[in-house]
Design a protein around this motif. Structure first.
Motif, PDB file in Angstrom:
ATOM      1  N   ILE A  73      67.788 -49.518  81.465  1.00 27.62           N
ATOM      2  CA  ILE A  73      66.586 -50.032  80.790  1.00 27.62           C
ATOM      3  C   ILE A  73      65.365 -49.777  81.669  1.00 27.62           C
ATOM      4  N   SER A  74      64.305 -49.214  81.074  1.00 28.40           N
ATOM      5  CA  SER A  74      63.068 -49.027  81.843  1.00 28.40           C
ATOM      6  C   SER A  74      62.334 -50.366  81.874  1.00 28.40           C
ATOM      7  N   SER A  75      61.363 -50.528  82.775  1.00 24.98           N
ATOM      8  CA  SER A  75      60.812 -51.880  82.954  1.00 24.98           C
ATOM      9  C   SER A  75      59.492 -52.116  82.207  1.00 24.98           C
ATOM     10  N   ARG A  76      59.148 -51.254  81.250  1.00 24.92           N
ATOM     11  CA  ARG A  76      57.925 -51.477  80.479  1.00 24.92           C
ATOM     12  C   ARG A  76      58.067 -52.699  79.553  1.00 24.92           C
ATOM     13  N   LYS A  77      56.951 -53.361  79.279  1.00 18.39           N
ATOM     14  CA  LYS A  77      57.003 -54.441  78.269  1.00 18.39           C
ATOM     15  C   LYS A  77      56.870 -53.803  76.888  1.00 18.39           C
ATOM     16  N   ILE A  78      57.781 -54.144  76.001  1.00 23.40           N
ATOM     17  CA  ILE A  78      57.860 -53.415  74.738  1.00 23.40           C
ATOM     18  C   ILE A  78      57.629 -54.324  73.536  1.00 23.40           C
ATOM     19  N   THR A  79      56.982 -53.760  72.508  1.00 20.99           N
ATOM     20  CA  THR A  79      56.927 -54.434  71.212  1.00 20.99           C
ATOM     21  C   THR A  79      57.998 -53.804  70.333  1.00 20.99           C
ATOM     22  N   PHE A  80      58.998 -54.597  70.020  1.00 21.55           N
ATOM     23  CA  PHE A  80      60.097 -54.104  69.182  1.00 21.55           C
ATOM     24  C   PHE A  80      59.733 -54.284  67.709  1.00 21.55           C
ATOM     25  N   GLN A  81      60.267 -53.397  66.877  1.00 21.77           N
ATOM     26  CA  GLN A  81      60.074 -53.507  65.427  1.00 21.77           C
ATOM     27  C   GLN A  81      61.211 -54.353  64.846  1.00 21.77           C
ATOM     28  N   SER A  82      60.864 -55.262  63.935  1.00 22.04           N
ATOM     29  CA  SER A  82      61.939 -56.028  63.280  1.00 22.04           C
ATOM     30  C   SER A  82      62.470 -55.275  62.058  1.00 22.04           C
ATOM     31  N   TYR A  83      61.700 -54.289  61.600  1.00 22.27           N
ATOM     32  CA  TYR A  83      62.025 -53.593  60.344  1.00 22.27           C
ATOM     33  C   TYR A  83      62.178 -54.611  59.199  1.00 22.27           C
ATOM     34  N   HIS A  84      61.462 -55.731  59.304  1.00 19.92           N
ATOM     35  CA  HIS A  84      61.511 -56.815  58.299  1.00 19.92           C
ATOM     36  C   HIS A  84      62.951 -57.285  58.083  1.00 19.92           C
ATOM     37  N   ASP A  85      63.744 -57.220  59.118  1.00 21.57           N
ATOM     38  CA  ASP A  85      65.175 -57.569  59.015  1.00 21.57           C
ATOM     39  C   ASP A  85      65.447 -58.712  59.998  1.00 21.57           C
ATOM     40  N   HIS A  86      65.826 -59.877  59.454  1.00 26.35           N
ATOM     41  CA  HIS A  86      65.983 -61.081  60.276  1.00 26.35           C
ATOM     42  C   HIS A  86      66.928 -60.890  61.457  1.00 26.35           C
TER      43      HIS A  86
END
Ligand code: S3P
Length: 430
Positions: free
Chosen positions: A372-385
Motif C-alpha cells: 500500500i502506498s502512503s497517500r491519503k485517498i478518496t475512495f469511490q463508493s460506487y453508490h454501493d453500501h
C-alpha cells in the motif's frame, strides 16, 4: 457526501447491531402474507427494508412501529389490495426479486420500478422460472426493471434447477409455489442462504453438495412473533476492523449464525482470525449468538468455490482483511459479484489500484498483491453500501486515513454505521 476517516489505534467493548437484512425482508413479507396480526422485534430500519415495508403498505397492509417492535396486519391468501401506483423497489434487489414470486398469484396488475442501480440489475433470472410456472411477467427489453406482472389463471407447480446459486431466485420460485396446491420443488447445486426455507419451515433434502426444497400452499404462513437476530454481514465490517487493529477485543451481540451465512467467520478463522462464538441460541428456526473477536495476524488462504454463495456479500470486506494478510489475496468463481448493487469486482479493483496495489481483474474475481502506498485517498463508493463500508474500515486502519465519496449509501443496510464506529472507539479512552 464525502466522509473522512482518521486512523484509529484500537477498538474494544461491546456492540449491538441492527437486525439482519435478509431475515428482516422476509419477516415483513411473511407477516404481510399471513392473515392477521404479527409482531417483529429488532427489525432492521434501513432504506432497503423500507422498500419492502412501503410495497406492502401500498398493497393495504398496516405496518406500524411501536416502541421496540413493528406490528404488521397481514392480508391473507391472495388478498392484497391493488396498489394505486407502481411499487417502488428503491435499491433493493431482495425486495424486487422476492416480491415477484408473491405478485405472480395476485388478482391485479403491478409494475415494479427502482433506482438507477437496481434498474440495471438482471430480472430475467426471476421472470424466466416464473413464466415456466405460468406467470404473466415481463421485464424491460434489457431484462431489467420495470417489471410488469399481470394476473394469471394458469399457474402450476414445477421442479426448477437453479442455474446460479442465488437465494433470491430460489425464494421467488418458492414464494410463487406457496400459492399453489401442488408441490413445487427447487434444486440448488450449491447451498445459498436458506432463510425462506427456515422461516417458512419448508421441507429440505440434501442433494449432492446442494439441496432440494419443497413448497406448497400448506406452508402458507400464519401470523406470529418474529425476532430478527443482528446482521452478520454488517458485523463482518467490525470483525475485520478488530482483527486488523492491535490490542483490540470486541464482543458483538446476538449475531445471526445461520450456517448458510457463517462462511465469513470460517474463512477469517482459517486465515488465523481469533473469533469465538460465546453464546448460542435459536429463534424462529434461526441460530444466533454473541461473538468475541481479538486482534490477529492473518494469512491468506485458498477460498473454495463452494463457499462463495455463503460469503457473497462479505467479499469486499474480506478483501480488506486479505490485503493486510500474508501472501496474495485471490478470489475466483465469484462472477455474481458483477450483478450486485455495483459491479463489485470492478468497484473493489479500482479502489485498490488507487492504493498502489497490484491488481489483476478476472471475469469472476481478482488477485491483489504488492504494498500500500502512503497517500491519503478518496475512495469511490460506487453508490454501493458494502463498498462504502469496506473502504471506511480500510480508512480507519490506514495510517493516513481516507475518505469515501457518496458515503450516504450506507443507509441501504446500516444507517447507524458511524455511531457504531464511535461506540467502539470511544470505549478505547475508558
Ligand atoms: C439475498 C441474497 C443474496 C445477497 C443479497 C440478499 C437474500 O443475493 O447478495 O444481499 O436476502 O436472499 P443472491 O441470492 O442473488 O446471490
Amino acid at each position: 457526501m464525502i466522509q473522512e476517516f482518521n486512523q484509529i489505534n484500537k477498538v474494544n467493548g461491546e456492540l449491538k447491531l441492527p437486525g439482519d437484512k435478509s431475515v428482516s425482508h422476509r419477516a415483513v413479507m411473511f407477516a404481510s402474507l399471513a392473515k392477521g396480526d404479527s409482531v417483529i422485534y429488532n427489525l432492521l430500519e434501513s432504506e432497503d427494508i423500507y422498500s419492502t415495508i412501503n410495497a406492502f403498505r401500498d398493497m393495504g397492509c398496516d405496518i406500524v412501529k411501536y416502541q421496540n417492535r413493528f406490528s404488521v396486519k397481514g392480508a391473507g391468501f391472495k388478498n392484497f389490495k391493488e396498489p394505486f401506483r407502481p411499487l417502488y423497489m428503491g435499491n433493493s434487489g431482495t425486495t424486487s426479486r422476492l416480491i415477484c414470486g408473491i405478485l405472480a398469484s395476485q388478482n391485479f396488475t403491478t409494475t415494479l420500478t427502482g433506482d438507477e442501480s437496481l434498474s440495471k440489475r438482471p430480472m430475467k433470472r426471476i421472470s424466466e422460472p416464473l413464466k415456466l410456472m405460468g406467470a404473466e411477467i415481463e421485464t424491460s427489453e434489457n431484462g431489467t426493471l420495470p417489471v410488469i406482472i399481470n394476473p394469471s389463471n394458469r399457474l402450476k407447480a414445477i421442479e426448477y434447477n437453479l442455474p446460479v446459486a442465488s437465494a433470491q431466485i430460489k425464494s421467488a420460485v418458492l414464494l410463487a409455489g406457496l400459492h399453489l396446491e401442488e408441490t413445487t420443488t427447487v434444486v440448488e447445486n450449491l447451498p445459498s442462504r436458506n432463510h425462506t426455507e427456515t422461516m417458512l419451515g419448508l421441507k429440505t433434502e440434501k442433494r449432492g453438495g446442494g439441496n432440494k426444497i419443497y413448497v406448497s400452499h400448506k406452508d402458507y404462513p400464519e401470523p406470529k412473533e418474529y425476532f430478527v437476530p443482528s446482521d452478520i454481514s454488517s458485523s463482518a465490517f467490525f470483525i475485520v476492523l478488530t482483527l486488523l487493529l492491535k490490542n483490540s477485543e470486541l464482543i458483538i451481540k446476538n449475531i445471526l449464525l445461520n450456517e448458510t451465512r457463517t462462511g465469513i467467520l470460517n474463512v477469517l478463522k482459517a486465515m488465523g482470525g481469533n473469533i469465538e462464538i460465546i453464546d448460542q441460541k435459536i429463534s424462529s428456526g434461526e441460530m444466533y449468538g454473541d461473538i468475541l473477536i481479538k486482534s490477529s495476524k492473518l494469512k491468506n488462504i485458498e477460498i473454495p468455490e463452494e463457499i462463495i454463495p455463503n460469503i457473497i456479500d462479505e467479499i469486499p470486506i474480506l478483501t480488506i482483511a486479505g490485503i493486510f494478510a500474508e501472501g496474495d489475496f485471490i478470489i475466483r468463481d465469484a462472477k455474481e459479484l458483477r450483478a450486485k448493487e455495483s459491479d463489485r469486482i470492478t468497484s473493489v479493483c479500482e479502489n485498490l489500484k488507487l492504493l498502489g496495489l497490484s491488481v489483476e481483474e478476472f471475469e469472476d474475481g481478482y488477485k491483489v498483491s504488492g504494498n500500500i502506498s502512503s497517500r491519503k485517498i478518496t475512495f469511490q463508493s460506487y453508490h454501493d453500501h458494502r463498498i462504502a463500508m469496506a473502504f471506511s474500515i480500510l480508512s480507519l486502519v490506514l495510517e493516513q486515513g481516507g475518505s469515501i465519496e457518496n458515503f450516504e449509501c450506507v443507509s441501504i443496510s446500516n444507517p447507524s454505521f458511524l455511531e457504531q464506529v464511535q461506540i467502539i472507539t470511544t470505549d478505547e479512552a475508558g
